[in-house]
Design an enzyme around this catalytic site. Structure first.
Site, PDB file in Angstrom:
ATOM      1  N   SER A  74       0.764  -1.132   0.112  1.00 34.01           N
ATOM      2  CA  SER A  74       0.138   0.094   0.023  1.00 34.01           C
ATOM      3  C   SER A  74       1.025   1.261  -0.080  1.00 34.01           C
ATOM      4  O   SER A  74       1.581   1.425  -0.738  1.00 34.01           O
ATOM      5  CB  SER A  74      -0.937  -0.040   1.295  1.00 34.01           C
ATOM      6  OG  SER A  74      -1.754   1.091   1.275  1.00 34.01           O
ATOM      7  N   ASP A 116      -8.877  -4.722  -5.671  1.00 36.29           N
ATOM      8  CA  ASP A 116      -8.377  -3.903  -5.127  1.00 36.29           C
ATOM      9  C   ASP A 116      -9.043  -2.539  -6.069  1.00 36.29           C
ATOM     10  O   ASP A 116      -8.431  -2.479  -7.392  1.00 36.29           O
ATOM     11  CB  ASP A 116      -7.006  -3.578  -5.061  1.00 36.29           C
ATOM     12  CG  ASP A 116      -6.318  -2.394  -4.569  1.00 36.29           C
ATOM     13  OD1 ASP A 116      -7.218  -1.332  -4.192  1.00 36.29           O
ATOM     14  OD2 ASP A 116      -5.128  -2.590  -4.198  1.00 36.29           O
TER      15      ASP A 116
END
Lengths: 344, 557
Positions: free
Chosen positions: A190, A288
């Site tokens: 991330s 995602d």
């Protein structure tokens, strides 16, 4: 701009194991409470809620760890190493000798995720992840406790990453191989993936050698709304709205998401063509919502003539690597292992 | 339906390994445990449902979600996801806009001083009977691994590193009984010390450890008399102890954190009671109590009648230091209009204290306050009952409203000398590191001597002479759980206030952490001191009252 407020919980429950669902949902809901609409962050409550673990110099499950704190800056790195074969050496930190004089031991500098605002190097989820990395890859992992947003905006996290890289490169006890150098890889999930990219750019410009980048669903963005963002908004733990909040907290005030930090290959991006940039392994989770930006990043690397491998995990959600209870986890670990140990 | 049910995945739930007579623990999801959360595998579905309900409530809430973190809301023990989610759900059920208020849900929003007993219902099945250390799971992090250490600053100098290696080698030879080798290593280390910076860092700490090892090897008899209230030590000792303690209190935040956190918990426990009685296991100069007296004075509805029983060593030479402290506290209490009574109980050892000496009456709410005293009871003589059992036994009989326990977060009571040595080397290195930031003199110098004495006791003493038998939270949870106590969780309000206390110290690096309902204070990422609160689990057989009527030659006032 605002995403859907619909609660689509059934979809996420179908694709992850129950304990993973509980874990990530718990984070999601806690994080919702921590973010304030005025852009401030409830750091006290965040620290209270975060589960932390201390380091252990006596090995557990073949891995030990210790913390290093820079006396001047207060920057903390947690170092994880495979346990010495000889039990008599447990508890003694061998800071005089290199890791090996014959074989190469990769040193992975890891930047934990948390969208620039959450978690720490000693957060339980990341401590556990790093220990698994050490076990599987027989590598040393250095987890960097970089300064977080919104208290510390761009470029603090990148600066701390760069400082950590320089520190790692200059430790004689992290050297290995016949060429006696520190074999460094940069990795992150991330926001950590985003940091890894930018530190690698800086390293390449300064001609500091980094052997590879591992970006685990890295955090990138841009002003426009991509198809994946619109399609997956709110469906698998993440919303466009929360992504926007974190960028507003990290980027300099008044900036938009086409800033080169969030959009390195966007309209304001700086070219890295011709730069001696490390090879990259970019892992994209198929569920995602940020994936279009991650795929654009991969494209950007290719166009700049840089070596990149894309690992696209179609059925994976964010955070699939926190618990080793799914195929994606093992697939990921194998890829990382092959990436940092190419001759094994 | 996922094929990866948590019960079958790799490295999953605990309980399958060691024979688990404690069924409470058998079911915990091992993977979530590695992430710092305690959820029973059998509860997962239920917890998931509650999370869904919470999310729905959040989405539908007209109030901004961050309001849930305003100063009125106290969070407890985030490791227990189930109860955390439930407490938030009840928050939502109290927001006025929701028409379906459920009046039977416990009210947890009552202001900063929240009665933590509400949470205990959910916790009743969760009493922290942690797995014994051998129950290790894949990448477990909740049960304490055998040795858990951190070095906070890497030793850069070669001589510093060499010193540590020599110390470890010396300790190892001591463990093996090779005293002549150990002796020569002492010599080597002492000469190395001359080439190292001993004003800070590893050089300074190494000096103390070398001295402690030296005592152990060369003068074992002398070290058994060293420090503390051990029979045979003279009057200077108790006075010295108090002096050193006071300077340690001033030089760094550990004791302040202890007092502050304990007082907060005691204050909350005393809420609604008109007669309260605090039993302090180690009065010293009574530094902890002015703040509590003042807080009670300011209590809405007025202060209660406060009785304080201070336990301490008998004073030599006719002085009655306990009473002197008591008088001073009484004066303070008078000045803020708090009805106050003090009693001093002089006892050489805590296990010599008998219930009747404390003169507790059945109408008062009792708080037992133990700041770094319980670990002293862990050394035992095979011919006598273990002191810890004796003391915990009468505390339980007392049935206090709360027992506050502050202890070193360290594993200095392991049977192997080498393990203790290694652990304490890293523990005290970290503590000395934190002390670097202090500029007050002579506070800093005397604080160092205070710490040095602890080091000496851990390293050079054995048997009953070794009273610095520190054990980490996980072990205390287990011990206290087995002795019939259940945890009272310290919440986010105590956490926040502890953090505020720390901002008064210029040194950045002190760190408060939440640990399953307890709080720890440490230096950077290493917890050094833990604070927890407890109450006795109700037992039908033990009435509140006095059982022993032995007479003793103790100077009880």
């Amino acid at each position: 701009m605002a995403g859907s407020n619909e609660v689509n919980l059934n979809e996420s429950k179908r694709v992850v194991p129950l304990n993973t669902w509980v874990l990530i949902s718990n984070f999601k809901l806690a994080y919702n409470i921590l973010r304030r609409s005025d852009g401030t962050f409830n750091r006290e409550l965040a620290e209270f809620l975060d589960r932390k673990v201390p380091a252990n110099t006596i090995p557990v499950d073949g891995v030990f760890s210790f913390d290093h704190v820079d006396r001047v800056t207060g920057l903390l790195n947690r170092v994880y190493q495979p346990a010495p074969a000889n039990e008599a050496q447990w508890g003694i930190l061998e800071l005089e000798k290199p890791l090996s004089t014959t074989k190469i031991v990769p040193v992975i500098i890891f930047f934990h995720g948390g969208s620039f605002a959450h978690s720490s190097a000693n957060s339980a989820i990341y401590d556990t992840f790093c220990r698994r990395l050490v076990s599987i890859c027989k590598a040393v992992v250095v987890s960097v406790n970089y300064r977080r947003a919104p208290e510390h905006r761009y470029p603090c996290a990148y600066d701390d990453g760069w400082t950590a890289l320089k520190w790692v490169k200059s430790r004689t006890w992290l050297q290995s191989g016949k060429d006696s150098k520190v074999h460094v890889y940069l990795a992150g999930d991330s926001s950590g993936g985003n940091i890894a990219h930018h530190v690698a750019v800086k390293a390449a410009e300064a001609e500091v050698e980094v052997l590879g980048n591992i970006l685990l669903h890295p955090m990138f963005a841009g002003k426009t709304r991509t198809e994946s963002e619109k399609r997956l908004d709110g469906k698998y733990f993440v919303t466009i709205q929360d992504r926007d909040w974190y960028w507003r907290a990290y980027l300099p005030e008044g900036e938009d998401r086409d800033h080169p930090a969030s959009n390195p290959f966007g309209p304001r991006g700086i070219s890295i063509e011709g730069l001696k940039f490390p090879k990259s392994l970019v892992v994209v989770a198929g569920l995602d919502l940020v994936q279009d930006w991650q795929l654009a990043y991969v494209e950007g690397l290719r166009k700049a003539g840089q070596e990149v491998k894309l690992l696209y995990l179609k059925e994976a959600t964010i955070g699939f690597y926190f618990l080793p209870n799914n195929d994606h986890f093992y697939c990921l670990m194998e890829e990382i292992n092959n990436f940092v140990n190419p001759n094994c | 339906m996922s094929p990866y049910d948590s019960a079958t995945s790799a490295g999953s739930s605990s309980g399958s390994s060691s024979a688990s007579s404690s069924t409470k623990l058998a079911d915990i999801d091992g993977l979530l445990a590695g992430a710092g959360y305690k959820v029973r595998a059998s509860d997962l579905r239920h917890v998931a449902q509650r999370l869904e309900r919470l999310e729905t409530a959040m989405v539908n809430s007209p109030v901004e979600l961050s309001q849930l973190a305003s100063s009125d809301t106290v969070h407890y023990n985030p490791s227990d996801i189930a109860s955390w989610v439930d407490s938030l759900l009840s928050e939502f059920n109290h927001t006025p806009s929701l028409p379906s208020d459920l009046p039977d849900l416990p009210d947890i929003v009552v202001g900063p001083g929240i009665n933590p007993t509400v949470k205990n219902e959910a916790d009743a099945t969760w009493t922290d009977n942690d797995a014994p250390p051998q129950q290790q799971q894949n990448m477990q992090s909740l049960t304490i691994p055998p040795n858990q250490l951190t070095v906070v600053t890497a030793m850069e100098e070669d001589s510093g590193i060499r010193l540590v290696h020599l110390l470890m080698t010396c300790a190892e030879s001591v463990q093996r009984g090779e005293f002549s080798l150990a002796g020569s290593l002492i010599d080597e280390m002492q000469s190395l010390l001359r080439r190292v910076n001993t004003t800070c860092g590893i050089g300074k700490v190494a000096g103390y450890f070398i001295e402690a090892l030296s005592r152990r090897i060369f003068t074992p008899q002398a070290s058994s008399l060293f420090g503390g209230s051990v029979s045979g030590s003279g009057s200077a000792s108790a006075y010295e102890n108090e002096l050193l303690y006071h300077h340690f209190y001033e030089a760094c935040p550990y004791l302040k954190f202890a007092h502050f956190t304990a007082n907060q918990a005691i204050l909350e426990a005393f809420d609604g009671h008109d007669c309260v009685h605090v039993i302090d296991f180690n009065l010293m100069h009574g530094l902890q109590w002015p703040a509590l007296i003042q807080a009670l004075a300011l209590r809405p509805g007025g202060p209660p009648l406060l009785r304080l029983t201070g336990i301490g060593p008998p004073s030599p030479d006719g002085r009655d230091s306990l009473r002197e402290i008591g008088l001073r506290l009484a004066e303070l209490a008078r000045s803020v209009n708090v009805r106050f009574a003090f009693r001093g109980v002089a006892a050489q050892r805590l296990e010599d204290v008998k219930l009747w000496m404390l003169q507790v009456n059945s109408k008062e709410a009792v708080a037992v306050n133990s700041i770094m005293q319980l670990h002293r009871l862990l050394g035992s003589d095979p011919n006598r009952s273990p002191p810890i059992e004796i003391v915990l036994g009468w505390i339980r009989q007392l049935n206090p409203k709360i027992m506050t326990v502050i202890e070193h977060e360290a594993n200095h009571n392991q049977p192997g000398f080498m393990d203790r040595f290694t652990e304490s080397l890293y523990y005290y290195s970290t503590m000395f590191d934190s002390l670097e930031a202090c500029t007050l003199q002579p506070e800093k110098a005397l604080a160092e001597i205070y710490i040095q004495r602890e080091i000496c006791n851990v390293v050079s003493c054995e048997g009953l002479a070794r009273f610095e038998r520190h054990e980490p939270l996980a072990k205390w949870r287990s011990r206290l759980g087995q002795a019939g106590f259940s945890p009272l969780h310290l919440g986010s309000n105590a956490f926040k206030q502890a953090r505020m206390l720390l901002t008064l110290f210029s040194a950045e690096g002190y760190c408060v952490e939440e640990n399953e309902g307890c709080l720890t204070l440490g230096w950077h990422s290493r917890p050094l001191i833990s604070a927890s609160a407890w109450q006795a689990v109700p037992d039908a057989n033990s009435p509140l009252g006095i059982v022993n009527h032995h007479h003793n030659n103790h100077n009880a006032l």
